[in-house]
Design a protein around this motif. Structure first.
Motif, PDB file in Angstrom:
ATOM      1  N   LYS A   1       7.113  14.859  10.592  1.00 49.48           N
ATOM      2  CA  LYS A   1       5.775  14.648  11.138  1.00 49.48           C
ATOM      3  C   LYS A   1       4.820  14.275  10.022  1.00 49.48           C
ATOM      4  CE  LYS A   1       6.459  17.715  15.092  1.00 49.48           C
ATOM      5  NZ  LYS A   1       6.003  18.912  15.828  1.00 49.48           N
ATOM      6  N   ILE A   2       4.045  13.238  10.266  1.00 50.56           N
ATOM      7  CA  ILE A   2       3.144  12.690   9.253  1.00 50.56           C
ATOM      8  C   ILE A   2       1.718  12.815   9.756  1.00 50.56           C
ATOM      9  CG2 ILE A   2       2.573  10.640   7.898  1.00 50.56           C
ATOM     10  CD1 ILE A   2       5.479   9.663   8.881  1.00 50.56           C
ATOM     11  N   ASP A   3       0.908  13.627   9.093  1.00 49.73           N
ATOM     12  CA  ASP A   3      -0.507  13.740   9.398  1.00 49.73           C
ATOM     13  C   ASP A   3      -1.217  12.606   8.666  1.00 49.73           C
ATOM     14  OD1 ASP A   3      -3.181  14.344   9.705  1.00 49.73           O
ATOM     15  OD2 ASP A   3      -2.937  16.484   9.328  1.00 49.73           O
ATOM     16  N   HIS A   4      -1.830  11.708   9.416  1.00 52.06           N
ATOM     17  CA  HIS A   4      -2.451  10.536   8.797  1.00 52.06           C
ATOM     18  C   HIS A   4      -3.801  10.840   8.150  1.00 52.06           C
ATOM     19  CE1 HIS A   4       0.848   8.265  10.321  1.00 52.06           C
ATOM     20  NE2 HIS A   4       0.558   8.564  11.574  1.00 52.06           N
ATOM     21  N   ALA A   5      -4.255  12.055   8.256  1.00 50.31           N
ATOM     22  CA  ALA A   5      -5.335  12.627   7.437  1.00 50.31           C
ATOM     23  C   ALA A   5      -6.726  12.101   7.759  1.00 50.31           C
ATOM     24  CB  ALA A   5      -5.036  12.444   5.949  1.00 50.31           C
TER      25      ALA A   5
ATOM     26  N   GLY B   1       0.767  -1.234   0.000  1.00 51.75           N
ATOM     27  CA  GLY B   1       0.000   0.000   0.000  1.00 51.75           C
ATOM     28  C   GLY B   1       0.797   1.283   0.000  1.00 51.75           C
ATOM     29  N   SER B   2       2.131   1.200  -0.115  1.00 45.91           N
ATOM     30  CA  SER B   2       2.931   2.418  -0.105  1.00 45.91           C
ATOM     31  C   SER B   2       4.286   2.148  -0.746  1.00 45.91           C
ATOM     32  CB  SER B   2       3.140   2.913   1.327  1.00 45.91           C
ATOM     33  OG  SER B   2       4.041   4.003   1.357  1.00 45.91           O
ATOM     34  N   ALA B   3       4.828   3.176  -1.412  1.00 45.10           N
ATOM     35  CA  ALA B   3       6.169   3.081  -1.994  1.00 45.10           C
ATOM     36  C   ALA B   3       7.236   3.621  -1.052  1.00 45.10           C
ATOM     37  CB  ALA B   3       6.218   3.862  -3.312  1.00 45.10           C
ATOM     38  N   HIS B   4       6.849   4.125   0.122  1.00 48.15           N
ATOM     39  CA  HIS B   4       7.800   4.755   1.041  1.00 48.15           C
ATOM     40  C   HIS B   4       8.444   3.715   1.946  1.00 48.15           C
ATOM     41  CE1 HIS B   4       6.438   8.590  -0.368  1.00 48.15           C
ATOM     42  NE2 HIS B   4       5.205   8.367   0.036  1.00 48.15           N
TER      43      HIS B   4
ATOM     44  N   ALA C   1      -5.557   4.505  16.487  1.00 44.93           N
ATOM     45  CA  ALA C   1      -4.472   5.368  16.009  1.00 44.93           C
ATOM     46  C   ALA C   1      -3.526   4.594  15.106  1.00 44.93           C
ATOM     47  CB  ALA C   1      -3.716   5.954  17.196  1.00 44.93           C
ATOM     48  N   ARG C   2      -3.225   3.372  15.480  1.00 44.43           N
ATOM     49  CA  ARG C   2      -2.372   2.520  14.650  1.00 44.43           C
ATOM     50  C   ARG C   2      -3.038   2.241  13.299  1.00 44.43           C
ATOM     51  NH1 ARG C   2       2.221   0.049  12.552  1.00 44.43           N
ATOM     52  NH2 ARG C   2       1.919  -2.195  12.339  1.00 44.43           N
ATOM     53  N   ALA C   3      -4.345   1.965  13.312  1.00 44.98           N
ATOM     54  CA  ALA C   3      -5.061   1.732  12.061  1.00 44.98           C
ATOM     55  C   ALA C   3      -5.030   2.974  11.177  1.00 44.98           C
ATOM     56  CB  ALA C   3      -6.497   1.310  12.353  1.00 44.98           C
ATOM     57  N   LEU C   4      -5.231   4.150  11.779  1.00 48.74           N
ATOM     58  CA  LEU C   4      -5.195   5.392  11.015  1.00 48.74           C
ATOM     59  C   LEU C   4      -3.803   5.659  10.441  1.00 48.74           C
ATOM     60  CD1 LEU C   4      -7.330   7.632  13.401  1.00 48.74           C
ATOM     61  CD2 LEU C   4      -7.996   6.884  11.101  1.00 48.74           C
ATOM     62  N   SER C   5      -2.766   5.172  11.130  1.00 53.41           N
ATOM     63  CA  SER C   5      -1.397   5.452  10.692  1.00 53.41           C
ATOM     64  C   SER C   5      -1.032   4.730   9.398  1.00 53.41           C
ATOM     65  CB  SER C   5      -0.394   5.082  11.791  1.00 53.41           C
ATOM     66  OG  SER C   5      -0.190   3.680  11.866  1.00 53.41           O
ATOM     67  N   PHE C   6      -1.871   3.794   8.964  1.00 53.78           N
ATOM     68  CA  PHE C   6      -1.616   3.115   7.688  1.00 53.78           C
ATOM     69  C   PHE C   6      -1.420   4.135   6.569  1.00 53.78           C
ATOM     70  CE2 PHE C   6      -3.017   1.288   3.674  1.00 53.78           C
ATOM     71  CZ  PHE C   6      -2.352   0.070   3.640  1.00 53.78           C
ATOM     72  N   ASN C   7      -2.193   5.213   6.609  1.00 51.85           N
ATOM     73  CA  ASN C   7      -2.074   6.271   5.614  1.00 51.85           C
ATOM     74  C   ASN C   7      -0.844   7.110   5.950  1.00 51.85           C
ATOM     75  OD1 ASN C   7      -2.382   8.228   3.685  1.00 51.85           O
ATOM     76  ND2 ASN C   7      -4.445   8.830   4.283  1.00 51.85           N
TER      77      ASN C   7
END
Length: 367
Positions: A215-219, A202-205, A268-274
């Motif tokens: 800082k990463i805003d998980h949106a 789900g991510s190239a990072h 919070a962990r689930a939201l951090s997927f983004n």
């Protein structure tokens, strides 16, 4: 029938009100009841309650490509199940769960594995008002083969049965590490990343793309529902009254049921997927605080700060990110500072969770 008849039952107290602060003894070991066999049904229910999307825990095929026999259960499902075992013996009479430290995840857990737990009392301190005391315990969860799956410290403020009476003349406060050293972390022995599929994950990072201080805003946001947070807590067999019993809550400070703090960690962990989709395994919990209560109807957001980047010795394909994930309620996480007035956590910040995850690295080939 006369009152003396042997057929007339006499009143007998067989229920357990749980431990109060006076009941704890330094160094004692608490063997927690009710071993729990986790199933694929538990994994599906956990996904339904949290929305977690990490590929390792979602797909047997993806897990096998990394060297696992099948998809292991989510790390936090394991954490909450072990935590739930401890509640009747440690925190059923707690005022508040104060923090976590020195958490390490060990052997992965698969559907069909059985978890059991023990705790050692490692610290005791009475509060200044004499109404309660702080209890530190080190909890160890094991599987059916007695392999460690989780080891962590937590401390809770527990009510006294006899407020005002001194029960611990001298406080014992354990010295805890600020973070779990890299060399003490348990990395899966058979883990291989040659076939790690970034598209399916789900991510190239990758690990290389994150910087300390970033800082990463998980949106995304997720609204808590009453039935969902209570079902989640029952899934872990957590018996704390503040989460279920409205009559008990009516007499409390807030007048309504409080969401189990572990459910906030999971959301919070689930939201951090983004933003952190390739953070495929939690290996350490360095610390955590539930800074403000959360209730049904609140909408959660989250953002993470990269605290440290570490290489894994002998693994040029694998890195460690230490993350501080904060959750807020009812407004985008990026709208709030972590600290509010007078140096206290902002009232809408409900969680600070300090943990380390494994993430694939961009392998550099020589020649």
């Amino acid at each position: 029938m006369s009152p003396e008849s042997p057929l007339v039952a006499k009143p007998s107290l067989k229920t357990d009100p749980g431990r109060f602060f006076e009941d704890f003894r330094l160094g004692e070991t608490l063997v927690h009841a009710t071993p729990r066999t986790l199933t694929a049904g538990d994994a599906s229910l956990y996904t339904g309650l949290t929305g977690s999307r990490f590929a390792l825990h979602s797909s047997d095929d993806f897990a096998r490509s990394l060297g696992y026999p099948k998809a292991p259960l989510d790390d936090l499902l394991v954490f909450h199940t072990v935590f739930g075992k401890t509640v009747p013996d440690v925190s059923i009479n707690a005022v508040a769960n104060l923090g976590y430290a020195e958490g390490r995840f060990g052997a992965p857990i698969y559907p069909g594995d059985t978890l059991s737990a023990t705790s050692e009392v490692i610290g005791l301190r009475e509060t200044s008002d004499g109404q309660s005391g702080v209890v530190w315990v080190r909890t160890r969860g094991v599987n059916g083969h007695h392999e460690m799956v989780l080891d962590y410290v937590r401390w809770v403020m527990v009510r006294k049965r006899d407020p005002g009476r001194v029960s611990v003349p001298e406080a014992t406060i354990p010295k805890l590490m600020e973070s779990v050293p890299v060399e003490r972390l348990l990395i899966p022995r058979d883990l291989r990343l040659q076939l790690y599929d970034l598209q399916l994950a789900g991510s190239a990072h990758l690990w290389d793309d994150y910087a300390v201080g970033e800082k990463i805003d998980h949106a995304d946001g997720m609204t808590l529902e009453e039935a969902e947070h209570q079902t989640a807590t029952r899934l872990y067999q957590n018996t704390a009254k503040v989460h279920f019993d409205q009559l008990f809550a009516d007499a409390g400070r807030f007048g309504k049921r409080i969401v189990y703090g572990g459910h906030i960690i999971s959301m919070a962990r689930a939201l951090s997927f983004n933003g952190l989709a390739n953070a495929f395994r939690i290996v350490a919990i360095h610390g955590g605080r539930h800074t403000n209560p959360t209730f049904a109807g609140d909408t959660l957001f989250a953002w993470s700060e990269v605290v440290e980047r570490d290489e894994v010795p002998g693994r040029p394909d694998l890195g460690l990110l230490r993350l501080l994930t904060r959750a807020t309620k009812n407004s985008s996480a990026s709208a709030y500072p972590a600290i509010g007035e007078e140096g206290k956590p902002h009232p809408d910040v409900v969680l600070e969770f300090d943990y380390s995850v494994l993430m694939p690295r961009r392998v550099k080939h020589v020649g």
